[in-house]
Scaffold this motif. Structure first.
Motif, PDB file in Angstrom:
ATOM      1  N   ALA A 299     -16.235  30.943 -34.586  1.00 24.77           N
ATOM      2  CA  ALA A 299     -17.444  30.671 -35.371  1.00 24.77           C
ATOM      3  C   ALA A 299     -17.665  31.712 -36.457  1.00 24.77           C
ATOM      4  CB  ALA A 299     -18.659  30.608 -34.448  1.00 24.77           C
ATOM      5  N   ASN A 300     -17.219  32.930 -36.195  1.00 26.30           N
ATOM      6  CA  ASN A 300     -17.499  34.045 -37.106  1.00 26.30           C
ATOM      7  C   ASN A 300     -16.458  34.199 -38.214  1.00 26.30           C
ATOM      8  OD1 ASN A 300     -19.406  36.167 -37.628  1.00 26.30           O
ATOM      9  ND2 ASN A 300     -17.857  37.638 -37.003  1.00 26.30           N
ATOM     10  N   GLN A 301     -15.271  33.651 -38.006  1.00 28.57           N
ATOM     11  CA  GLN A 301     -14.227  33.871 -39.000  1.00 28.57           C
ATOM     12  C   GLN A 301     -14.445  33.003 -40.235  1.00 28.57           C
ATOM     13  OE1 GLN A 301     -10.527  33.012 -36.968  1.00 28.57           O
ATOM     14  NE2 GLN A 301     -10.498  30.898 -37.649  1.00 28.57           N
ATOM     15  N   ASN A 302     -14.021  33.518 -41.348  1.00 28.67           N
ATOM     16  CA  ASN A 302     -14.109  32.826 -42.643  1.00 28.67           C
ATOM     17  C   ASN A 302     -15.531  32.638 -43.146  1.00 28.67           C
ATOM     18  OD1 ASN A 302     -11.264  32.516 -42.671  1.00 28.67           O
ATOM     19  ND2 ASN A 302     -11.427  30.644 -41.452  1.00 28.67           N
ATOM     20  N   ARG A 303     -16.505  33.321 -42.558  1.00 24.94           N
ATOM     21  CA  ARG A 303     -17.863  33.269 -43.085  1.00 24.94           C
ATOM     22  C   ARG A 303     -17.970  34.114 -44.354  1.00 24.94           C
ATOM     23  NH1 ARG A 303     -22.277  31.427 -40.259  1.00 24.94           N
ATOM     24  NH2 ARG A 303     -23.525  32.841 -41.527  1.00 24.94           N
ATOM     25  N   LYS A 304     -18.799  33.661 -45.282  1.00 22.22           N
ATOM     26  CA  LYS A 304     -19.037  34.425 -46.509  1.00 22.22           C
ATOM     27  C   LYS A 304     -20.100  35.501 -46.285  1.00 22.22           C
ATOM     28  CE  LYS A 304     -17.933  30.422 -49.397  1.00 22.22           C
ATOM     29  NZ  LYS A 304     -18.448  29.435 -50.381  1.00 22.22           N
ATOM     30  N   GLY A 350     -24.998  19.957 -21.177  1.00 23.16           N
ATOM     31  CA  GLY A 350     -24.012  19.432 -22.115  1.00 23.16           C
ATOM     32  C   GLY A 350     -24.180  20.121 -23.454  1.00 23.16           C
ATOM     33  N   GLU A 351     -23.069  20.418 -24.114  1.00 19.86           N
ATOM     34  CA  GLU A 351     -23.090  21.136 -25.375  1.00 19.86           C
ATOM     35  C   GLU A 351     -22.517  20.238 -26.474  1.00 19.86           C
ATOM     36  OE1 GLU A 351     -22.695  22.561 -21.832  1.00 19.86           O
ATOM     37  OE2 GLU A 351     -20.723  22.869 -22.755  1.00 19.86           O
ATOM     38  N   ILE A 352     -23.047  20.356 -27.668  1.00 19.86           N
ATOM     39  CA  ILE A 352     -22.637  19.491 -28.767  1.00 19.86           C
ATOM     40  C   ILE A 352     -22.129  20.333 -29.929  1.00 19.86           C
ATOM     41  CG2 ILE A 352     -23.474  17.876 -30.531  1.00 19.86           C
ATOM     42  CD1 ILE A 352     -25.460  16.831 -28.423  1.00 19.86           C
ATOM     43  N   ALA A 353     -20.913  20.044 -30.382  1.00 21.83           N
ATOM     44  CA  ALA A 353     -20.332  20.695 -31.559  1.00 21.83           C
ATOM     45  C   ALA A 353     -18.998  20.024 -31.863  1.00 21.83           C
ATOM     46  CB  ALA A 353     -20.110  22.192 -31.320  1.00 21.83           C
ATOM     47  N   PRO A 354     -18.577  20.039 -33.115  1.00 27.15           N
ATOM     48  CA  PRO A 354     -17.217  19.583 -33.420  1.00 27.15           C
ATOM     49  C   PRO A 354     -16.189  20.550 -32.845  1.00 27.15           C
ATOM     50  CG  PRO A 354     -18.606  19.593 -35.401  1.00 27.15           C
ATOM     51  CD  PRO A 354     -19.340  20.355 -34.333  1.00 27.15           C
ATOM     52  N   PHE A 355     -14.977  20.051 -32.606  1.00 27.20           N
ATOM     53  CA  PHE A 355     -13.876  20.955 -32.343  1.00 27.20           C
ATOM     54  C   PHE A 355     -13.625  21.788 -33.591  1.00 27.20           C
ATOM     55  CE2 PHE A 355     -12.895  17.826 -29.009  1.00 27.20           C
ATOM     56  CZ  PHE A 355     -12.628  18.675 -27.939  1.00 27.20           C
ATOM     57  N   TYR A 356     -13.081  22.993 -33.423  1.00 25.79           N
ATOM     58  CA  TYR A 356     -12.898  23.892 -34.556  1.00 25.79           C
ATOM     59  C   TYR A 356     -12.028  23.242 -35.632  1.00 25.79           C
ATOM     60  CZ  TYR A 356     -11.807  27.918 -37.388  1.00 25.79           C
ATOM     61  OH  TYR A 356     -11.661  28.775 -38.461  1.00 25.79           O
ATOM     62  N   GLY A 357     -12.486  23.332 -36.869  1.00 28.12           N
ATOM     63  CA  GLY A 357     -11.759  22.765 -37.981  1.00 28.12           C
ATOM     64  C   GLY A 357     -12.050  21.310 -38.249  1.00 28.12           C
ATOM     65  N   GLU A 358     -12.916  20.695 -37.436  1.00 28.55           N
ATOM     66  CA  GLU A 358     -13.262  19.288 -37.608  1.00 28.55           C
ATOM     67  C   GLU A 358     -14.742  19.157 -37.954  1.00 28.55           C
ATOM     68  OE1 GLU A 358     -11.966  16.993 -34.268  1.00 28.55           O
ATOM     69  OE2 GLU A 358      -9.888  17.691 -34.406  1.00 28.55           O
ATOM     70  N   SER A 359     -15.129  17.975 -38.415  1.00 22.40           N
ATOM     71  CA  SER A 359     -16.527  17.769 -38.816  1.00 22.40           C
ATOM     72  C   SER A 359     -17.278  16.811 -37.909  1.00 22.40           C
ATOM     73  CB  SER A 359     -16.589  17.255 -40.257  1.00 22.40           C
ATOM     74  OG  SER A 359     -15.887  16.021 -40.384  1.00 22.40           O
ATOM     75  N   ASN A 360     -16.569  15.964 -37.174  1.00 21.31           N
ATOM     76  CA  ASN A 360     -17.223  15.039 -36.252  1.00 21.31           C
ATOM     77  C   ASN A 360     -17.498  15.735 -34.927  1.00 21.31           C
ATOM     78  OD1 ASN A 360     -17.315  12.819 -37.987  1.00 21.31           O
ATOM     79  ND2 ASN A 360     -15.215  12.233 -37.473  1.00 21.31           N
TER      80      ASN A 360
END
Length: 375
Positions: A299-304, A350-360
């Motif tokens: 989550a922290n990588q590639n943040r501006k 239950g937790e909700i989030a896309p898999f890393y690198g995806e948008s859905n």
């Protein structure tokens, strides 16, 4: 972004910083169900937080900073300075228990122009989270991602509550974030390990599992648990299912929310499609802690910009396995994102989030899921 946090203990709110400077914050209040179902507690919150948008959700443990509490409540107040938000709610009872229909209606209520992100806090005891997410993300060309979680009720599995300026059964809340200055990133990682033979789901309907390899699912699962089967559904939190759906890139973990001994079925937190293959899962404390660290790193990588706030949604199953070491997974996250980042959240069903690198988005179980925000 201004952030104020507080904890409700021994009948009083204790603030970590000054509250008077806030103008129109989102007030996220996560707490024990027995506390949130008391009308005098809700009124107390409205007195302490005299704002328009108090979002409530019951928890299987509350997260504030590097600490986990239970039977209490925590509040995180988010005052956006160069961005804005909108909040909508709906109740599953008004949609014939159809989570997808509810999700479609909720997302249609949000203005989609410059919609950056949606954070959802949902009833967690009987809504099919997979259906809800399909409804929220039904549009083909959406420009936003969805993260959040399903409310919890400790290890009781009796009922969960959520709502805007109230806490009710069946309620779902979505918070839409808007603005070019907002930077929001996220990740979700488990750390559980599949074991034992792989089984074929030969009969299921949405999130209800009836048969594995042609045998009653509950009977087969109970054989694995042995004496622990008498403690279902609570004991299933230690042995979730690893589901490989045909045609899907990523397997998902599914927790059992309830059982039906009359038809030998199991009700899971999300879909378990017929034709999928499943295995039991287990975990060590070290593997779960490594998973929390990995989620924070992704989550922290590639943040501006450096995150200002981390909203954590972790699974009750992780907390039970980690036991006395549960706060270590929060510490693993903080070690990655920095000690000056405000941390709040809850333990969920239950937790909700896309898999890393995806948008859905995907409904996960047994993960550490975090959403990082900054302006």
């Amino acid at each position: 972004m201004k952030i104020v946090q507080a904890k409700f203990e021994a009948g009083n709110w204790k603030f970590k910083s000054e509250i008077s400077a806030l103008e129109n914050p989102i007030v996220l209040i996560f707490g024990d169900r027995h506390l949130l179902e008391k009308s005098d507690f809700i009124e107390n919150c409205k007195d302490q937080f005299p704002y328009k948008n108090l979002v409530f959700g019951t928890a299987a443990g509350e997260i504030l900073g590097d600490r986990i509490s239970e039977n209490e409540a925590v509040a995180t107040l988010i005052d956006l300075e160069r961005s804005h938000f909108d909040i909508k709610t709906a109740n599953i009872h008004q949609y014939n228990m159809d989570g997808m229909a509810l999700g479609k209606e909720l997302i249609s209520k949000l203005d989609h122009e410059n919609l950056k992100h949606v954070f959802v806090i949902s009833e967690g005891s009987f809504i099919n989270g997979s259906d809800l997410l399909r409804g929220l993300e039904h549009e083909e060309n959406k420009d936003f991602c969805v993260t959040g979680g399903m409310c919890g009720d400790g290890p009781r599995f009796e009922k969960t509550l959520a709502g805007l300026n109230a806490a009710e059964e069946g309620e779902v809340v979505v918070i839409g974030f808007y603005g070019d200055d907002l930077e929001i990133s996220f990740a979700s990682v488990g750390g559980w390990i599949p074991f034992g033979p792989e089984r074929l789901i030969t009969k299921s309907e949405n999130n209800v599992l009836f048969e594995l390899d042609g045998q009653p699912a509950l009977d087969l699962y109970s054989k694995y648990l042995g004496e622990k089967s008498a403690e279902l559904p609570q004991s299933s939190l230690f042995y979730p299912l690893y589901v490989r759906e045909k045609g899907k890139k990523h397997p998902v973990v599914r927790t059992i929310l309830n059982i039906n001994r009359e038809n030998n079925s199991m009700i899971l937190a999300g879909d378990v499609p017929q034709g999928s293959r499943v295995q039991l899962m287990m975990a060590s404390a070290d593997a779960l802690l490594n998973g929390a660290q990995d989620a924070a790193s992704l989550a922290n990588q590639n943040r501006k910009k450096k995150p200002e706030l981390a909203l954590l949604v972790s699974c009750i199953g992780r907390r039970l396995v980690l036991s006395q070491r549960a706060e270590e997974e929060i510490e693993e996250v903080i070690n990655v994102i920095g000690k000056d980042v405000a941390v709040g959240g809850f333990y969920s069903y239950g937790e909700i989030a896309p898999f890393y690198g995806e948008s859905n988005g995907t409904l996960h179980n047994q993960t550490m899921t975090l959403t990082l925000l900054s302006e």
